[in-house]
Design a protein around this motif. Structure first.
Motif, PDB file in Angstrom:
ATOM      1  N   LYS A 137       0.847  -1.188   0.000  1.00  0.00           N
ATOM      2  CA  LYS A 137       0.000   0.000   0.000  1.00  0.00           C
ATOM      3  C   LYS A 137       0.886   1.242   0.000  1.00  0.00           C
ATOM      4  O   LYS A 137       1.899   1.300   0.686  1.00  0.00           O
ATOM      5  N   GLN A 138       0.492   2.229  -0.777  1.00  0.00           N
ATOM      6  CA  GLN A 138       1.209   3.493  -0.791  1.00  0.00           C
ATOM      7  C   GLN A 138       0.884   4.245   0.494  1.00  0.00           C
ATOM      8  O   GLN A 138      -0.271   4.411   0.848  1.00  0.00           O
ATOM      9  N   ARG A 139       1.906   4.686   1.196  1.00  0.00           N
ATOM     10  CA  ARG A 139       1.718   5.381   2.465  1.00  0.00           C
ATOM     11  C   ARG A 139       2.300   6.770   2.364  1.00  0.00           C
ATOM     12  O   ARG A 139       3.165   7.041   1.550  1.00  0.00           O
ATOM     13  N   GLN A 140       1.819   7.659   3.228  1.00  0.00           N
ATOM     14  CA  GLN A 140       2.312   9.033   3.262  1.00  0.00           C
ATOM     15  C   GLN A 140       2.343   9.490   4.705  1.00  0.00           C
ATOM     16  O   GLN A 140       1.499   9.100   5.510  1.00  0.00           O
ATOM     17  N   SER A 141       3.294  10.316   5.026  1.00  0.00           N
ATOM     18  CA  SER A 141       3.386  10.823   6.389  1.00  0.00           C
ATOM     19  C   SER A 141       2.783  12.215   6.468  1.00  0.00           C
ATOM     20  O   SER A 141       2.784  12.971   5.503  1.00  0.00           O
TER      21      SER A 141
ATOM     22  N   GLY B  58      -3.936   6.676  12.329  1.00  0.00           N
ATOM     23  CA  GLY B  58      -2.824   6.087  11.587  1.00  0.00           C
ATOM     24  C   GLY B  58      -1.761   5.576  12.541  1.00  0.00           C
ATOM     25  O   GLY B  58      -1.977   5.501  13.749  1.00  0.00           O
ATOM     26  N   THR B  59      -0.618   5.237  12.008  1.00  0.00           N
ATOM     27  CA  THR B  59       0.488   4.712  12.796  1.00  0.00           C
ATOM     28  C   THR B  59       1.389   5.856  13.238  1.00  0.00           C
ATOM     29  O   THR B  59       1.889   6.616  12.403  1.00  0.00           O
TER      30      THR B  59
ATOM     31  N   GLN C 225       4.702   7.325  14.133  1.00  0.00           N
ATOM     32  CA  GLN C 225       6.082   6.972  13.859  1.00  0.00           C
ATOM     33  C   GLN C 225       7.044   7.662  14.828  1.00  0.00           C
ATOM     34  O   GLN C 225       8.013   7.063  15.259  1.00  0.00           O
TER      35      GLN C 225
ATOM     36  N   TYR D  36       1.850   8.077  10.010  1.00  0.00           N
ATOM     37  CA  TYR D  36       1.815   7.435   8.698  1.00  0.00           C
ATOM     38  C   TYR D  36       0.430   6.864   8.460  1.00  0.00           C
ATOM     39  O   TYR D  36      -0.157   6.238   9.338  1.00  0.00           O
ATOM     40  N   LEU D  37      -0.094   7.076   7.242  1.00  0.00           N
ATOM     41  CA  LEU D  37      -1.388   6.516   6.874  1.00  0.00           C
ATOM     42  C   LEU D  37      -1.426   6.214   5.394  1.00  0.00           C
ATOM     43  O   LEU D  37      -0.541   6.596   4.643  1.00  0.00           O
ATOM     44  N   ASP D  38      -2.453   5.484   4.982  1.00  0.00           N
ATOM     45  CA  ASP D  38      -2.597   5.132   3.575  1.00  0.00           C
ATOM     46  C   ASP D  38      -2.797   6.389   2.742  1.00  0.00           C
ATOM     47  O   ASP D  38      -3.507   7.311   3.145  1.00  0.00           O
ATOM     48  N   GLN D  39      -2.196   6.402   1.564  1.00  0.00           N
ATOM     49  CA  GLN D  39      -2.196   7.606   0.738  1.00  0.00           C
ATOM     50  C   GLN D  39      -3.594   7.973   0.242  1.00  0.00           C
ATOM     51  O   GLN D  39      -3.905   9.147   0.075  1.00  0.00           O
TER      52      GLN D  39
END
Length: 106
Positions: free
Chosen positions: A6-10, A28-29, A31, A43-46
């Motif tokens: 999965k593409q992720r973005q911060s 989200g996660t 970090q 971090y979460l899904d884009q």
């Protein structure tokens, strides 16, 4: 069913107080948490970024939310550099942004 990445973005969430940083786990996660500067890197899904940023920015304990620009940054390198510098750009790098009459000759 094959595994798909999965593409992720911060996103960076600036807070007034760090007590509420644990609330952000449901979005989200987490970090990283900076105690000195009071921000959380999440971090979460884009595909969920725009909706989540709107939800998080409405929370009372959040100062600001900033998306990471990394997905928009061009990462195609040609010949070992991002772009070729022109002579004018090289001169600006050597001498600063001064006019030509004040340059020293090497």
């Amino acid at each position: 069913m094959p595994f798909q990445i999965k593409q992720r973005q911060s996103i960076v969430v600036y807070l007034y107080h760090l007590k509420q940083s644990k609330v952000l786990r449901k979005y989200g996660t987490i970090q990283y948490v900076s105690r000195k500067m009071k921000y959380v890197i999440l971090y979460l899904d884009q595909d969920k970024v725009t909706d989540t940023v709107q939800k998080i920015s409405k929370l009372k304990f959040v100062k600001a939310v900033v998306k990471s620009p990394r997905p928009e940054i061009k990462r195609d390198f040609q010949n070992g550099s991002i772009y070729k510098m022109t002579e004018e750009d090289q001169d600006k790098l050597k001498y600063g942004d001064k006019n030509e009459s004040s340059r020293r000759k090497l």
